[in-house]
Enzyme design. Sequence first.
Site, short mmCIF file in Angstrom:
data_model
loop_
_atom_site.label_atom_id
_atom_site.label_comp_id
_atom_site.label_asym_id
_atom_site.label_seq_id
_atom_site.Cartn_x
_atom_site.Cartn_y
_atom_site.Cartn_z
CB CYS A 1 -0.92 -0.04 1.31
SG CYS A 1 -2.48 0.82 0.86
CG HIS B 1 -3.34 -2.69 4.18
ND1 HIS B 1 -2.55 -2.41 4.93
CD2 HIS B 1 -4.52 -1.69 3.47
CE1 HIS B 1 -2.45 -1.17 4.53
NE2 HIS B 1 -3.68 -0.63 3.72
CD GLU C 1 -0.39 -5.48 6.15
OE1 GLU C 1 -0.12 -5.50 5.58
OE2 GLU C 1 -0.85 -4.18 6.75
N1 GLN Z 1 -3.47 6.74 0.21
C1 GLN Z 1 -2.13 5.81 1.66
C2 GLN Z 1 -0.97 6.91 0.45
O1 GLN Z 1 -0.99 7.27 0.32
C3 GLN Z 1 -2.23 5.14 1.72
C4 GLN Z 1 -3.37 3.78 2.31
C5 GLN Z 1 -2.45 2.52 2.52
O2 GLN Z 1 -1.60 2.17 3.33
N2 GLN Z 1 -3.41 1.21 3.65
O3 GLN Z 1 -0.09 6.81 1.03
#
Ligand code: GLN
Length: 200
Positions: free
Chosen positions: A81, A174, A176
């Site tokens: 992410c 995610h 995890e």
């Molecule tokens: N939208 C977040 C960002 O730009 C990422 C979201 C996440 O890691 N769950 O960093």
Amino acid sequence: MDVSVVGVLALQGGFAAHEHALNELGVATAQVRTPADLERVDALVMPGGESTTMSRLLETSGIFDQLNARLRVGMPVFGTCAGMILLATEVLDGRPDQKSFAAIDITVRRNGYGRQVDSFETDIEVDGLLTSFHAVFIRAPKVVSFAPTVEVLASYDGSPVLAVQGHVMVASFHPELTADIRLHARFLQLISTPSKVTRS
Ligand code: GLN
């Protein structure tokens, strides 16, 4: 496996659950908050969180340049992410001062799945896994383009959501946050491939 310690970048975001998954796999982990911490690890997980904040903390902590150098010489890394955003070559809808490592040839759009649906969960098919993987997306980045050198391991809605290029693995979701540790196991396989520079 010749790796002794997998670091988990612990400046911000969901690092604890990654450590838990890696420990379940019998791997020693260390939280990375300083350049000295980074020095002691052989691979790194970059968790989800907020990429703009993490970018800033990477610079103020002095880790950014050192991590960049380690990535250039092949340190295995798994970015999930926000971690994926930080590893991308190009970031769309980022903050102007946000930096990324250009460690994998992908262009990502922050919050690319839309603000209306902040989070969603879905089962995805992953190359090499016999059964589907339950993927949790939270304000996830969307891969809008990628180089032919990027190996796509899973897609959702026509876009890659799990990919590998050399020693770099990224997920827009995610892994995890579920009890399923198969993708962490997959990352560990990347670590044990001989292309990387081994440190004693
Ligand atoms: N939208 C977040 C960002 O730009 C990422 C979201 C996440 O890691 N769950 O960093």
